[in-house]
Design a protein around this motif. Structure first.
Motif, PDB file in Angstrom:
ATOM      1  N   GLU A   8       0.831  -1.204   0.000  1.00  0.00           N
ATOM      2  CA  GLU A   8       0.000   0.000   0.000  1.00  0.00           C
ATOM      3  C   GLU A   8       0.870   1.260   0.000  1.00  0.00           C
ATOM      4  O   GLU A   8       1.869   1.346   0.701  1.00  0.00           O
ATOM      5  CB  GLU A   8      -0.921   0.015   1.224  1.00  0.00           C
ATOM      6  CG  GLU A   8      -1.807   1.237   1.247  1.00  0.00           C
ATOM      7  CD  GLU A   8      -2.714   1.317   2.456  1.00  0.00           C
ATOM      8  OE1 GLU A   8      -3.674   2.092   2.398  1.00  0.00           O
ATOM      9  OE2 GLU A   8      -2.483   0.618   3.445  1.00  0.00           O
ATOM     10  N   GLU A   9       0.446   2.215  -0.781  1.00  0.00           N
ATOM     11  CA  GLU A   9       1.142   3.493  -0.881  1.00  0.00           C
ATOM     12  C   GLU A   9       1.073   4.231   0.456  1.00  0.00           C
ATOM     13  O   GLU A   9       0.036   4.276   1.111  1.00  0.00           O
ATOM     14  CB  GLU A   9       0.474   4.318  -1.978  1.00  0.00           C
ATOM     15  CG  GLU A   9       1.170   5.588  -2.318  1.00  0.00           C
ATOM     16  CD  GLU A   9       0.500   6.310  -3.474  1.00  0.00           C
ATOM     17  OE1 GLU A   9       0.647   7.532  -3.530  1.00  0.00           O
ATOM     18  OE2 GLU A   9      -0.161   5.661  -4.299  1.00  0.00           O
ATOM     19  N   GLU A  10       2.199   4.832   0.848  1.00  0.00           N
ATOM     20  CA  GLU A  10       2.275   5.644   2.054  1.00  0.00           C
ATOM     21  C   GLU A  10       2.084   7.112   1.678  1.00  0.00           C
ATOM     22  O   GLU A  10       2.570   7.566   0.637  1.00  0.00           O
ATOM     23  CB  GLU A  10       3.633   5.477   2.729  1.00  0.00           C
ATOM     24  CG  GLU A  10       3.872   4.103   3.311  1.00  0.00           C
ATOM     25  CD  GLU A  10       3.267   3.932   4.687  1.00  0.00           C
ATOM     26  OE1 GLU A  10       3.520   4.770   5.572  1.00  0.00           O
ATOM     27  OE2 GLU A  10       2.538   2.949   4.881  1.00  0.00           O
ATOM     28  N   VAL A  11       1.390   7.852   2.536  1.00  0.00           N
ATOM     29  CA  VAL A  11       1.233   9.289   2.352  1.00  0.00           C
ATOM     30  C   VAL A  11       1.791  10.010   3.572  1.00  0.00           C
ATOM     31  O   VAL A  11       2.023   9.403   4.620  1.00  0.00           O
ATOM     32  CB  VAL A  11      -0.241   9.687   2.076  1.00  0.00           C
ATOM     33  CG1 VAL A  11      -0.748   9.049   0.797  1.00  0.00           C
ATOM     34  CG2 VAL A  11      -1.130   9.339   3.246  1.00  0.00           C
ATOM     35  N   ILE A  12       1.998  11.307   3.429  1.00  0.00           N
ATOM     36  CA  ILE A  12       2.637  12.112   4.469  1.00  0.00           C
ATOM     37  C   ILE A  12       1.578  12.768   5.345  1.00  0.00           C
ATOM     38  O   ILE A  12       0.756  13.557   4.852  1.00  0.00           O
ATOM     39  CB  ILE A  12       3.537  13.193   3.836  1.00  0.00           C
ATOM     40  CG1 ILE A  12       4.590  12.532   2.930  1.00  0.00           C
ATOM     41  CG2 ILE A  12       4.187  14.054   4.925  1.00  0.00           C
ATOM     42  CD1 ILE A  12       5.285  13.511   1.993  1.00  0.00           C
ATOM     43  N   LEU A  13       1.590  12.465   6.631  1.00  0.00           N
ATOM     44  CA  LEU A  13       0.701  13.111   7.596  1.00  0.00           C
ATOM     45  C   LEU A  13       1.274  14.477   7.936  1.00  0.00           C
ATOM     46  O   LEU A  13       2.488  14.626   8.100  1.00  0.00           O
ATOM     47  CB  LEU A  13       0.583  12.266   8.864  1.00  0.00           C
ATOM     48  CG  LEU A  13       0.050  10.848   8.672  1.00  0.00           C
ATOM     49  CD1 LEU A  13       0.119  10.077   9.991  1.00  0.00           C
ATOM     50  CD2 LEU A  13      -1.359  10.869   8.132  1.00  0.00           C
ATOM     51  N   VAL A  14       0.394  15.479   8.043  1.00  0.00           N
ATOM     52  CA  VAL A  14       0.821  16.846   8.341  1.00  0.00           C
ATOM     53  C   VAL A  14      -0.130  17.498   9.331  1.00  0.00           C
ATOM     54  O   VAL A  14      -1.238  17.000   9.566  1.00  0.00           O
ATOM     55  CB  VAL A  14       0.900  17.717   7.055  1.00  0.00           C
ATOM     56  CG1 VAL A  14       1.953  17.184   6.090  1.00  0.00           C
ATOM     57  CG2 VAL A  14      -0.454  17.823   6.374  1.00  0.00           C
ATOM     58  N   ASP A  15       0.305  18.640   9.866  1.00  0.00           N
ATOM     59  CA  ASP A  15      -0.603  19.457  10.680  1.00  0.00           C
ATOM     60  C   ASP A  15      -1.168  20.573   9.797  1.00  0.00           C
ATOM     61  O   ASP A  15      -0.908  20.612   8.593  1.00  0.00           O
ATOM     62  CB  ASP A  15       0.101  19.994  11.931  1.00  0.00           C
ATOM     63  CG  ASP A  15       1.230  20.974  11.649  1.00  0.00           C
ATOM     64  OD1 ASP A  15       1.340  21.490  10.503  1.00  0.00           O
ATOM     65  OD2 ASP A  15       2.015  21.245  12.576  1.00  0.00           O
ATOM     66  N   LEU A  35      -5.287  14.171   8.490  1.00  0.00           N
ATOM     67  CA  LEU A  35      -4.803  15.236   7.621  1.00  0.00           C
ATOM     68  C   LEU A  35      -3.497  14.792   6.963  1.00  0.00           C
ATOM     69  O   LEU A  35      -2.562  14.350   7.643  1.00  0.00           O
ATOM     70  CB  LEU A  35      -4.596  16.522   8.418  1.00  0.00           C
ATOM     71  CG  LEU A  35      -4.139  17.754   7.626  1.00  0.00           C
ATOM     72  CD1 LEU A  35      -5.140  18.128   6.534  1.00  0.00           C
ATOM     73  CD2 LEU A  35      -3.909  18.921   8.577  1.00  0.00           C
ATOM     74  N   HIS A  36      -3.446  14.919   5.637  1.00  0.00           N
ATOM     75  CA  HIS A  36      -2.264  14.493   4.892  1.00  0.00           C
ATOM     76  C   HIS A  36      -1.996  15.440   3.727  1.00  0.00           C
ATOM     77  O   HIS A  36      -2.866  16.176   3.298  1.00  0.00           O
ATOM     78  CB  HIS A  36      -2.408  13.042   4.406  1.00  0.00           C
ATOM     79  CG  HIS A  36      -3.599  12.807   3.546  1.00  0.00           C
ATOM     80  ND1 HIS A  36      -4.894  12.731   4.042  1.00  0.00           N
ATOM     81  CD2 HIS A  36      -3.715  12.633   2.207  1.00  0.00           C
ATOM     82  CE1 HIS A  36      -5.734  12.515   3.050  1.00  0.00           C
ATOM     83  NE2 HIS A  36      -5.048  12.462   1.925  1.00  0.00           N
ATOM     84  N   ARG A  37      -0.754  15.386   3.231  1.00  0.00           N
ATOM     85  CA  ARG A  37      -0.318  16.271   2.159  1.00  0.00           C
ATOM     86  C   ARG A  37      -0.817  15.753   0.813  1.00  0.00           C
ATOM     87  O   ARG A  37      -0.763  14.557   0.528  1.00  0.00           O
ATOM     88  CB  ARG A  37       1.206  16.376   2.149  1.00  0.00           C
ATOM     89  CG  ARG A  37       1.745  17.379   1.151  1.00  0.00           C
ATOM     90  CD  ARG A  37       3.248  17.552   1.297  1.00  0.00           C
ATOM     91  NE  ARG A  37       3.554  18.157   2.596  1.00  0.00           N
ATOM     92  CZ  ARG A  37       4.708  17.990   3.243  1.00  0.00           C
ATOM     93  NH1 ARG A  37       5.658  17.252   2.730  1.00  0.00           N
ATOM     94  NH2 ARG A  37       4.902  18.583   4.411  1.00  0.00           N
TER      95      ARG A  37
END
Length: 180
Positions: A8-15, A35-37
Motif C-alpha cells: 500500500e502506498e504511504e502518504v505524508i501526515l501533516v498538521d 490530515l495528509h499532504r
C-alpha cells in the motif's frame, strides 16, 4: 507474492501548517480522516481553458466525477512539486514545469465511508500538446472555458469532485489575473 496491503502506498501526515508528522497507509488516512499532504494540478491552454479529467470509474472515491487536470499525494521524502510533475506525466501523459500558486485545507466525507482531509498544494501550468491518458486513472478529458465551469459548478456541482469545487474560486481568481 505480496498482498495489496503489503505494498500500500504511504502518504505524508501533516498538521494545519503542513509540518510533517509521519506517514501512514493511503487507505488508513482516508478511513480515519487523517490530515495528509496532497497536490492538485490545473493545466490551461493558451486560450485560458482548463484541462479537466474525468476520474476512472473504479477509483476508491469520486469515480466518474470531473476534476482538475490531476491530483494525488507526494511520496514520503518526495518534493511536492516534483510529485505533481511526476503524477501529471503518469496520469495525463505529458510533462511540463509547474508553478505553485496557493494551498488550502479541506475535508470532505464520501458515501463509501472514506474522508479526504488534505493540505492541498495547488500548481498551474500551460500546455498545448498531445495528451495520452492512463486509462487506469482517467476515463476522459476535456478543455473547458472557465465561464462554463463556473456555471456548471453552480448548477450541477454533483458532477465535480469535492476538492475541485473548493479550489475553483481561488483558481478562478488566479486565472483572471493571468488570462483576462
Amino acid at each position: 507474492m505480496q498482498s495489496a496491503t503489503m505494498i500500500e502506498e504511504e502518504v505524508i501526515l501533516v498538521d494545519e501548517q503542513d509540518k510533517e508528522l509521519g506517514t501512514a497507509g493511503k487507505m488508513e488516512v482516508h478511513e480515519k480522516a487523517l490530515l495528509h499532504r496532497a497536490f492538485s494540478v490545473f493545466v490551461f491552454n493558451k486560450k485560458g481553458e482548463l484541462l479537466l479529467q474525468q476520474r476512472a470509474l473504479h477509483k476508491y472515491h469520486s469515480g466518474g466525477l470531473w476534476t482538475n487536470t490531476c491530483c494525488s499525494h507526494p511520496r514520503p521524502a518526495e518534493d511536492t512539486q516534483a510529485a505533481a510533475e511526476r503524477r501529471l506525466q503518469e496520469e495525463m501523459g505529458f510533462h511540463l514545469p509547474l508553478q505553485k500558486v496557493f494551498d488550502f485545507v479541506y475535508k470532505a466525507d464520501f458515501d463509501n465511508g472514506l474522508t479526504e482531509y488534505e493540505f492541498d498544494h495547488v500548481f498551474v501550468g500551460e500546455y498545448e500538446g498531445t495528451i495520452d491518458i492512463n486509462e487506469d486513472e482517467v476515463l476522459d478529458y476535456a478543455y473547458r472555458p472557465m465561464s462554463y465551469l463556473a456555471e456548471t459548478i453552480g448548477s450541477m456541482p454533483e458532477i465535480y469532485t469535492a476538492w475541485f469545487r473548493v479550489a475553483f474560486p481561488r483558481i478562478e481568481e488566479w486565472w483572471r489575473g493571468k488570462y483576462k
